[in-house]
Design a protein around this motif. Structure first.
Motif, PDB file in Angstrom:
ATOM      1  N   GLN A 454      51.164  29.111  41.104  1.00 39.80           N
ATOM      2  CA  GLN A 454      51.964  29.982  41.936  1.00 39.80           C
ATOM      3  C   GLN A 454      52.217  31.023  41.339  1.00 39.80           C
ATOM      4  OE1 GLN A 454      55.453  28.460  43.933  1.00 39.80           O
ATOM      5  NE2 GLN A 454      54.387  26.531  44.859  1.00 39.80           N
ATOM      6  N   LEU A 455      52.655  31.090  40.121  1.00 38.16           N
ATOM      7  CA  LEU A 455      52.759  32.409  39.285  1.00 38.16           C
ATOM      8  C   LEU A 455      51.779  33.101  38.916  1.00 38.16           C
ATOM      9  CD1 LEU A 455      55.674  31.025  36.746  1.00 38.16           C
ATOM     10  CD2 LEU A 455      56.023  32.856  38.362  1.00 38.16           C
ATOM     11  N   LEU A 456      50.564  32.189  38.791  1.00 37.71           N
ATOM     12  CA  LEU A 456      49.420  32.904  38.192  1.00 37.71           C
ATOM     13  C   LEU A 456      48.763  33.587  39.550  1.00 37.71           C
ATOM     14  CD1 LEU A 456      47.204  33.169  35.965  1.00 37.71           C
ATOM     15  CD2 LEU A 456      45.952  31.087  36.463  1.00 37.71           C
ATOM     16  N   ARG A 464      43.706  44.577  39.645  1.00 33.08           N
ATOM     17  CA  ARG A 464      42.661  45.438  40.203  1.00 33.08           C
ATOM     18  C   ARG A 464      41.592  45.560  39.267  1.00 33.08           C
ATOM     19  NH1 ARG A 464      44.776  43.935  43.931  1.00 33.08           N
ATOM     20  NH2 ARG A 464      45.810  44.779  45.568  1.00 33.08           N
ATOM     21  N   PRO A 465      40.420  46.059  39.604  1.00 35.99           N
ATOM     22  CA  PRO A 465      39.374  46.457  38.576  1.00 35.99           C
ATOM     23  C   PRO A 465      39.808  47.546  37.672  1.00 35.99           C
ATOM     24  CG  PRO A 465      38.347  46.220  40.668  1.00 35.99           C
ATOM     25  CD  PRO A 465      39.968  46.126  40.979  1.00 35.99           C
ATOM     26  N   GLY A 466      39.498  47.307  36.551  1.00 32.70           N
ATOM     27  CA  GLY A 466      39.771  48.254  35.478  1.00 32.70           C
ATOM     28  C   GLY A 466      41.186  48.070  34.736  1.00 32.70           C
ATOM     29  N   MET A 467      42.015  46.883  35.531  1.00 31.05           N
ATOM     30  CA  MET A 467      43.441  46.625  34.838  1.00 31.05           C
ATOM     31  C   MET A 467      43.212  45.718  33.696  1.00 31.05           C
ATOM     32  SD  MET A 467      45.714  46.331  38.289  1.00 31.05           S
ATOM     33  CE  MET A 467      46.993  45.759  37.318  1.00 31.05           C
ATOM     34  N   ARG A 468      44.106  45.985  32.625  1.00 33.96           N
ATOM     35  CA  ARG A 468      44.104  45.205  31.459  1.00 33.96           C
ATOM     36  C   ARG A 468      45.626  44.411  31.307  1.00 33.96           C
ATOM     37  NH1 ARG A 468      39.521  44.155  29.539  1.00 33.96           N
ATOM     38  NH2 ARG A 468      40.584  43.352  27.449  1.00 33.96           N
ATOM     39  N   HIS A 469      46.518  44.634  32.105  1.00 34.38           N
ATOM     40  CA  HIS A 469      47.698  44.231  32.162  1.00 34.38           C
ATOM     41  C   HIS A 469      48.453  44.324  33.307  1.00 34.38           C
ATOM     42  CE1 HIS A 469      51.669  43.089  30.340  1.00 34.38           C
ATOM     43  NE2 HIS A 469      52.342  44.087  31.080  1.00 34.38           N
ATOM     44  N   THR A 470      49.229  43.319  33.812  1.00 32.56           N
ATOM     45  CA  THR A 470      49.944  43.216  35.040  1.00 32.56           C
ATOM     46  C   THR A 470      51.243  42.242  34.805  1.00 32.56           C
ATOM     47  OG1 THR A 470      49.624  42.793  37.473  1.00 32.56           O
ATOM     48  CG2 THR A 470      48.919  41.013  35.854  1.00 32.56           C
ATOM     49  N   VAL A 471      52.081  42.815  35.698  1.00 33.96           N
ATOM     50  CA  VAL A 471      53.461  42.045  35.818  1.00 33.96           C
ATOM     51  C   VAL A 471      53.737  41.548  37.105  1.00 33.96           C
ATOM     52  CG1 VAL A 471      56.016  42.177  35.233  1.00 33.96           C
ATOM     53  CG2 VAL A 471      54.328  43.293  33.789  1.00 33.96           C
ATOM     54  N   ALA A 472      54.188  40.364  37.515  1.00 39.39           N
ATOM     55  CA  ALA A 472      54.723  40.060  38.922  1.00 39.39           C
ATOM     56  C   ALA A 472      55.845  39.115  38.708  1.00 39.39           C
ATOM     57  CB  ALA A 472      53.338  39.224  39.551  1.00 39.39           C
ATOM     58  N   THR A 473      56.557  39.053  39.797  1.00 39.88           N
ATOM     59  CA  THR A 473      57.733  38.259  39.891  1.00 39.88           C
ATOM     60  C   THR A 473      57.364  37.130  41.154  1.00 39.88           C
ATOM     61  OG1 THR A 473      58.957  40.164  39.370  1.00 39.88           O
ATOM     62  CG2 THR A 473      60.307  38.288  40.405  1.00 39.88           C
ATOM     63  N   SER A 474      58.068  36.042  40.947  1.00 37.65           N
ATOM     64  CA  SER A 474      57.892  35.134  41.933  1.00 37.65           C
ATOM     65  C   SER A 474      58.609  35.314  43.084  1.00 37.65           C
ATOM     66  CB  SER A 474      58.489  33.592  41.375  1.00 37.65           C
ATOM     67  OG  SER A 474      59.981  33.781  40.947  1.00 37.65           O
TER      68      SER A 474
END
Length: 520
Positions: A454-456, A464-474
């Motif tokens: 779920q987290l993944l 998105r294309p070109g992104m190297r890092h992302t942060v998300a919250t459950s």
């Protein structure tokens, strides 16, 4: 001397100011009332028929002034307008007795126009998914946290912050509901031309993807802020402060109950806000449902595009199918062939097929019965003796005893506690000590692996294309995942009792936001 032309009281009862909506020339009546509403906004009280005639659009007005005067008199009769004698232009006794009136809105007519304006606005509203409103809600919740930290929250600041929060949330919810309704009509092709749909479908999909990303990122942040206010017991004093400020303006006879009623209203608004962003008691949050609807709309839009392309290429529709079927009927050699075609095309058979079983099929194969056999000549149906005798299968006698469900309730409570413990253990298992590789998570049990997926999924949904890092919250705001791509092209393997999960290796950090020591 003064005189007033009004409708009889019987005509003014009920909803007579809306009567002009159900008669002929409704468009003219609406335009006339619109002229009076605009005149009132410009502080013009009375209008002469010539003024109304000049203000009407050329295509909406009657050919002669007399036709407009009749429409004005009808509106007077329904109670929308009031007519007073026009004595300003009287220069002789004959002019005084001539029918000259000036007209103005009545209170009933003005109220009817306000109601119709709200109706027209709501009916034509398409709505929008407001990502800006999400940012504003985050800002107002942070302002409430600052106020909650004070020993005695300022009533005025608290009331303004809560009022702004409620307004932005109400606008977000209303617009989201209106947008999803208009989007469904667009998908069903009930509200848009094909050329228009094909022209803007790419922009619509990009718009949905952008809002989904903002909802994933900011929705979890809003849920975390709401939990901080609720778990610390900080929200109740703020709600009471806002209620106290509202009750200060209550009349003396209402002062006793005003503050309690105001607090109940604010508590209901807060509960609605929390339910919109936080899943509780086995019920998914409205934000999660909206996210699912928006995600589901994208493949539906693409399916509509495919169907439009197929329709353009083959021009196959229901009318063409019926014409082809009619040609087949005309070309059939005899009635038996036409009966077989009918049964194949529509699947309509005699009612005897409802009682067909293996024995009936064998009997029918041995002794076929034509479909056109009259019921009087066909074999009788066999009906259950009990149904023939009583006409019902209902059991007679005393009702059943009330079942004691105490043991089942205890069992359900035990299962819920067990699931809660498993979820807490899975959360504790996934939390990383700083940044680590995805391949370093090791082996996961089914509960931890399900939570990890779920987290993944939340993190990859924002990628998105070109992104190297992302942060998300459950979705419940309890965990945060930070994912960074690696350039070495390595592969991560996570072992589970059901198999091995493989994929590109990443740098990962999972944080438990419910822990007071977590990185905020």
């Amino acid at each position: 001397m003064s005189a007033t032309t009004t409708a009889p009281d019987a005509q003014l009862d009920g909803f007579s100011p809306f009567a002009h909506l159900t008669v002929q020339n409704t468009a003219l009546y609406r335009q006339v009332m619109r002229v009076f509403v605009i005149a009132k906004e410009r502080f013009a009280v009375h209008l002469r028929p010539e003024d109304v005639y000049a203000a009407l659009p050329a295509e909406a007005g009657p050919a002669e002034l007399d036709g407009l005067v009749k429409a004005l008199d009808s509106l007077v009769g329904w109670g929308n307008l009031r007519a007073d004698p026009d004595t300003a232009r009287v220069t002789a006794v004959e002019d005084f007795y001539r029918k000259r009136f000036i007209y103005q809105l009545t209170r009933a007519g003005e109220a009817a126009e306000e109601a119709l304006s709200v109706y027209d606005e709501a009916l034509g509203r398409r709505g929008a998914l407001q990502a800006v409103a999400l940012h504003d809600i985050v800002s107002q919740l942070r302002a409430l946290l600052v106020l909650a930290a004070e020993e005695q929250p300022d009533q005025a600041k608290t009331h303004l912050a809560l009022d702004a929060l409620a307004s932005r949330f109400a606008a977000l919810a209303d617009n989201a509901r209106a947008f999803m309704g208009s989007l469904q009509r667009t998908i069903d092709l009930h509200d848009v031309e094909e050329e228009v749909f094909l022209a803007y479908k790419d922009r619509l999909i990009q718009y949905l993807e952008r809002f989904i990303q903002d909802l994933i990122t900011l929705g979890g942040r809003i849920a975390r802020l709401i939990l901080e206010l609720e778990e610390g017991g900080s929200i109740e004093p703020l709600l009471r402060a806002a209620a106290g400020r509202e009750a200060a303006d209550a009349s003396p006879e209402e002062a006793e109950h005003a503050e309690r009623e105001a607090y109940e209203r604010w508590a209901g608004r807060w509960a609605g806000l929390a339910a919109w962003f936080i899943s509780r008691d086995g019920r998914e949050s409205q934000a999660r449902l909206l996210r699912g609807r928006a995600l589901g709309a994208i493949p539906q839009l693409l399916a509509v595009v495919r169907s439009l392309n197929e329709r353009r290429a083959g021009r196959s529709d229901r009318s063409a199918d019926f014409r082809t079927l009619a040609r087949w009927f005309a070309e059939a050699p005899d009635d038996d062939a036409r009966h077989r075609l009918w049964r194949t095309a529509f699947g309509l058979y005699p009612a005897r097929h409802l009682t067909v079983d293996a024995d009936a099929l064998a009997t029918r194969a041995a002794l076929p019965v034509p479909a056109g056999t009259p019921w009087a000549e066909a074999e009788p149906l066999r009906i259950s003796p009990q149904l023939r005798r009583t006409g019902s299968y209902e059991r007679r006698g005393k009702p059943r005893r009330v079942e004691d469900r105490q043991e089942r309730r205890a069992w359900l409570a035990e299962v819920a506690a067990k699931e809660s413990a498993e979820t807490a253990a899975a959360r504790a298992r996934l939390v990383t000590d700083g940044i680590t590789r995805l391949s370093g998570l090791g082996e996961l049990d089914p509960a931890a692996f399900g939570l990890f997926l779920q987290l993944l999924g939340d993190a990859l949904a924002t990628w998105r294309p070109g992104m190297r890092h992302t942060v998300a919250t459950s979705n419940d705001g309890s965990m945060e995942i930070r994912l960074s791509a690696l350039a070495d092209g390595g592969t991560a393997e996570i072992r589970t009792p059901s198999g091995t999960f493989r994929g590109p290796d990443h740098l990962i950090e999972i944080i438990d936001l419910t822990d007071g020591d977590g990185d905020r």
